[in-house]
Design a protein around this motif. Sequence first.
Motif, PDB file in Angstrom:
ATOM      1  N   GLY A   1     -13.112  13.928  12.258  1.00 61.19           N
ATOM      2  CA  GLY A   1     -14.269  13.282  11.635  1.00 61.19           C
ATOM      3  C   GLY A   1     -14.068  13.004  10.159  1.00 61.19           C
ATOM      4  N   GLU A   2     -12.837  12.773   9.744  1.00 57.61           N
ATOM      5  CA  GLU A   2     -12.548  12.564   8.323  1.00 57.61           C
ATOM      6  C   GLU A   2     -11.693  11.309   8.125  1.00 57.61           C
ATOM      7  OE1 GLU A   2     -13.266  12.698   5.069  1.00 57.61           O
ATOM      8  OE2 GLU A   2     -13.442  14.865   5.282  1.00 57.61           O
ATOM      9  N   PHE A   3     -11.972  10.586   7.025  1.00 56.59           N
ATOM     10  CA  PHE A   3     -11.143   9.434   6.661  1.00 56.59           C
ATOM     11  C   PHE A   3     -10.022   9.899   5.729  1.00 56.59           C
ATOM     12  CE2 PHE A   3     -15.083   7.187   7.756  1.00 56.59           C
ATOM     13  CZ  PHE A   3     -14.605   6.053   8.407  1.00 56.59           C
ATOM     14  N   PHE A   4      -8.786   9.540   6.075  1.00 53.53           N
ATOM     15  CA  PHE A   4      -7.626   9.904   5.249  1.00 53.53           C
ATOM     16  C   PHE A   4      -6.964   8.653   4.683  1.00 53.53           C
ATOM     17  CE2 PHE A   4      -7.942  13.547   8.185  1.00 53.53           C
ATOM     18  CZ  PHE A   4      -8.013  14.574   7.248  1.00 53.53           C
ATOM     19  N   LEU A   5      -6.492   8.771   3.453  1.00 52.64           N
ATOM     20  CA  LEU A   5      -5.823   7.644   2.785  1.00 52.64           C
ATOM     21  C   LEU A   5      -4.579   7.223   3.567  1.00 52.64           C
ATOM     22  CD1 LEU A   5      -5.600   5.825   0.230  1.00 52.64           C
ATOM     23  CD2 LEU A   5      -4.227   7.644  -0.804  1.00 52.64           C
ATOM     24  N   THR A   6      -4.568   5.947   3.986  1.00 52.13           N
ATOM     25  CA  THR A   6      -3.416   5.422   4.733  1.00 52.13           C
ATOM     26  C   THR A   6      -2.885   4.130   4.123  1.00 52.13           C
ATOM     27  OG1 THR A   6      -5.045   4.412   6.220  1.00 52.13           O
ATOM     28  CG2 THR A   6      -3.949   6.417   7.007  1.00 52.13           C
ATOM     29  N   HIS A   7      -3.723   3.419   3.358  1.00 57.92           N
ATOM     30  CA  HIS A   7      -3.316   2.119   2.808  1.00 57.92           C
ATOM     31  C   HIS A   7      -3.662   2.095   1.316  1.00 57.92           C
ATOM     32  CE1 HIS A   7      -4.011   1.422   7.100  1.00 57.92           C
ATOM     33  NE2 HIS A   7      -3.350   0.287   7.024  1.00 57.92           N
ATOM     34  N   GLU A   8      -2.765   2.619   0.492  1.00 55.93           N
ATOM     35  CA  GLU A   8      -3.061   2.672  -0.942  1.00 55.93           C
ATOM     36  C   GLU A   8      -2.661   1.355  -1.601  1.00 55.93           C
ATOM     37  OE1 GLU A   8      -1.559   6.128  -2.905  1.00 55.93           O
ATOM     38  OE2 GLU A   8      -2.628   5.695  -4.766  1.00 55.93           O
ATOM     39  N   ASN A   9      -3.544   0.862  -2.476  1.00 53.67           N
ATOM     40  CA  ASN A   9      -3.276  -0.339  -3.267  1.00 53.67           C
ATOM     41  C   ASN A   9      -2.860  -1.532  -2.412  1.00 53.67           C
ATOM     42  OD1 ASN A   9      -3.369  -1.632  -5.656  1.00 53.67           O
ATOM     43  ND2 ASN A   9      -1.348  -0.994  -6.349  1.00 53.67           N
ATOM     44  N   MET A  10      -3.758  -1.963  -1.564  1.00 53.49           N
ATOM     45  CA  MET A  10      -3.476  -3.111  -0.676  1.00 53.49           C
ATOM     46  C   MET A  10      -3.469  -4.402  -1.486  1.00 53.49           C
ATOM     47  SD  MET A  10      -6.189  -1.895   2.224  1.00 53.49           S
ATOM     48  CE  MET A  10      -5.675  -2.797   3.666  1.00 53.49           C
ATOM     49  N   ARG A  11      -2.463  -5.246  -1.247  1.00 59.30           N
ATOM     50  CA  ARG A  11      -2.341  -6.542  -1.927  1.00 59.30           C
ATOM     51  C   ARG A  11      -1.999  -7.601  -0.887  1.00 59.30           C
ATOM     52  NH1 ARG A  11      -3.558  -6.599  -7.237  1.00 59.30           N
ATOM     53  NH2 ARG A  11      -2.081  -8.271  -7.625  1.00 59.30           N
ATOM     54  N   PHE A  12      -2.526  -8.810  -1.065  1.00 60.33           N
ATOM     55  CA  PHE A  12      -2.099  -9.890  -0.183  1.00 60.33           C
ATOM     56  C   PHE A  12      -0.601 -10.117  -0.381  1.00 60.33           C
ATOM     57  CE2 PHE A  12      -6.603 -10.942  -0.617  1.00 60.33           C
ATOM     58  CZ  PHE A  12      -6.933 -11.297   0.680  1.00 60.33           C
ATOM     59  N   PRO A  13       0.201 -10.129   0.686  1.00 62.97           N
ATOM     60  CA  PRO A  13       1.618 -10.447   0.508  1.00 62.97           C
ATOM     61  C   PRO A  13       1.763 -11.842  -0.095  1.00 62.97           C
ATOM     62  CG  PRO A  13       1.183  -9.676   2.744  1.00 62.97           C
ATOM     63  CD  PRO A  13      -0.149  -9.870   2.085  1.00 62.97           C
ATOM     64  N   GLU A  14       2.813 -12.033  -0.877  1.00 58.90           N
ATOM     65  CA  GLU A  14       2.971 -13.316  -1.571  1.00 58.90           C
ATOM     66  C   GLU A  14       3.113 -14.487  -0.601  1.00 58.90           C
ATOM     67  OE1 GLU A  14       5.986 -13.937  -4.977  1.00 58.90           O
ATOM     68  OE2 GLU A  14       4.644 -12.251  -5.439  1.00 58.90           O
ATOM     69  N   VAL A  15       3.848 -14.267   0.477  1.00 57.56           N
ATOM     70  CA  VAL A  15       4.037 -15.341   1.460  1.00 57.56           C
ATOM     71  C   VAL A  15       3.058 -15.111   2.614  1.00 57.56           C
ATOM     72  CG1 VAL A  15       5.665 -16.493   2.998  1.00 57.56           C
ATOM     73  CG2 VAL A  15       6.456 -15.495   0.833  1.00 57.56           C
ATOM     74  N   PRO A  16       2.054 -16.003   2.760  1.00 59.10           N
ATOM     75  CA  PRO A  16       1.047 -15.774   3.796  1.00 59.10           C
ATOM     76  C   PRO A  16       1.556 -16.130   5.195  1.00 59.10           C
ATOM     77  CG  PRO A  16       0.562 -17.773   2.564  1.00 59.10           C
ATOM     78  CD  PRO A  16       1.780 -17.174   1.932  1.00 59.10           C
ATOM     79  N   ALA A  17       0.925 -15.528   6.187  1.00 59.91           N
ATOM     80  CA  ALA A  17       1.348 -15.741   7.573  1.00 59.91           C
ATOM     81  C   ALA A  17       0.303 -16.483   8.413  1.00 59.91           C
ATOM     82  CB  ALA A  17       1.659 -14.393   8.216  1.00 59.91           C
ATOM     83  N   TYR A  18      -0.978 -16.395   8.040  1.00 62.06           N
ATOM     84  CA  TYR A  18      -2.026 -16.869   8.957  1.00 62.06           C
ATOM     85  C   TYR A  18      -3.095 -17.726   8.282  1.00 62.06           C
ATOM     86  CZ  TYR A  18      -0.217 -13.178  11.990  1.00 62.06           C
ATOM     87  OH  TYR A  18       0.581 -12.386  12.755  1.00 62.06           O
TER      88      TYR A  18
END
Length: 327
Positions: free
Chosen positions: A186-203
Motif C-alpha cells: 500500500g505504498e508508492f515508491f520512487l521508480t521514475h526520477e526526473n522524467m524528461r521527454f526523450p529528444e527524439v519522439p516516437a509517437y
Amino acid sequence: MKPLTTIERFVLSQQPHYAKGDLTTLFYDIALSAKLIATQAKRAAFLGEQGYHDSTNVQGEQQRKLDVFADEVFVKVNDHTGRLCAMISEEQEGIIQIPPKYGRGHYFMVYDPLDGSSNIDTNVTIGTIFGIYRQDDPKPVVTEADCLRPGNQLVAAGYIIYGTSTIFVYSTGKGVHGFTLDPEVGEFFLTHENMRFPEVPAYYSLNYGAYRNWQPNVQKYADWLNTTDDIRLSQRYIGSFVGDFHRNLLYGGVYGYPAETKYPDGKIRVLYEAAPMAYLAEQAGGYASNGHGSILDICPHKLHQRTPLFIGNRTLVEKAEQFIDGK
Ligand code: AHG
Ligand code: MN
Ligand code: MN
C-alpha cells in the motif's frame, strides 16, 4: 537492495520553504485517494460498479459509477484535513467549499477524478489529474475570481495512472517524478526520477476518427505527422489523456485534441486537465499549446472552460503552432 524512497519522504525533501509540511501531507492524502480509486477500479466488475450512474454532470456527460465514486473519494479524503480552502472538480458545477468546522488551509485543488471514462469498463488505462494553487489569504467563501487563474500560477500538479501498475507522477517545480504503487504494502515508491521527454519522439496521438471535423490547418498538421520524412513516428491513441500523455512522456511524442465541430472550443478542460498537464510537460522539457500560445498563459473565465490542446515534445507542439497559426 536498491534504496526504497517513499513518496512522502521524497516530497518532504523537495517541498518549497513556504509549505511547512502541508504539501507533503496533501500529497499523502492524494496518494490515499488514488489507492482507493485503483482498488475500486479493479473490483468494479464484481461489485456491480461498472456502467453508468443515473446522473449527468455539468458538462452534460452521463457520469459513470466510477466517475462518481472517484469524485466522492477526493472530497471525503481531502475536505477535513485543514490543508485546502476549496476544490474544483470536473464532476461538480461549482466550487467545493470546505466546511468551516474543518478549518481552511492555504491551497486549493483542481482535479479530474477519473480521466478516460470511456475506457473504464474495457480494462484500458484510466487516470486522475490534479493541480494545486496557493491561496495566501483564504476567505470564508472562496469565489470564482479566486480560482480562475492561469496554469503558470500552479505550485504543484500531477496525475495518477491506473494501468498495468498504478503510478503517481507529480511536480512541485523541481522536475517530474514517478512513484509506483506496491499494492501489497500500500505504498508508492520512487521508480521514475526526473522524467524528461526523450529528444527524439516516437509517437503522435490524435483521434483520427474526427479528422473530417477538424479545421484545414489542423488536418495539414495531422497529415504532416502521418507523412513527414523528417522523423519517423508511430500513431498511438488510447482515448485516455493521462495514458496517452504518460506513454509520450516516456517515449517522446505529442497528444492533440483540436477543436472540432462537436467541440468547437476543444474538449479538454483548462483548469483541471490542460493546465496541470501543461505544467508537468514544461517541467519535463516539453510544451503545451492551444495552437496559438502556451496553455499555461490561459486565464480561464469560467470553471469548466475548454481548450484545444497540443502537448508533448516541444518540437512537435511548435510544429502544430506553425501549421495552425502560421508561426
Ligand atoms: P474525461 O473522461 O475526464 O471526460 O476525459 C476524456 C477525454 C480524454 O481523457 C481523452 O483523451 C478524450 O476525452 C477522448 O475523447 P475522444 O473519445 O473524443 O477521442
Ligand atoms: Mn479527463
Ligand atoms: Mn473525468
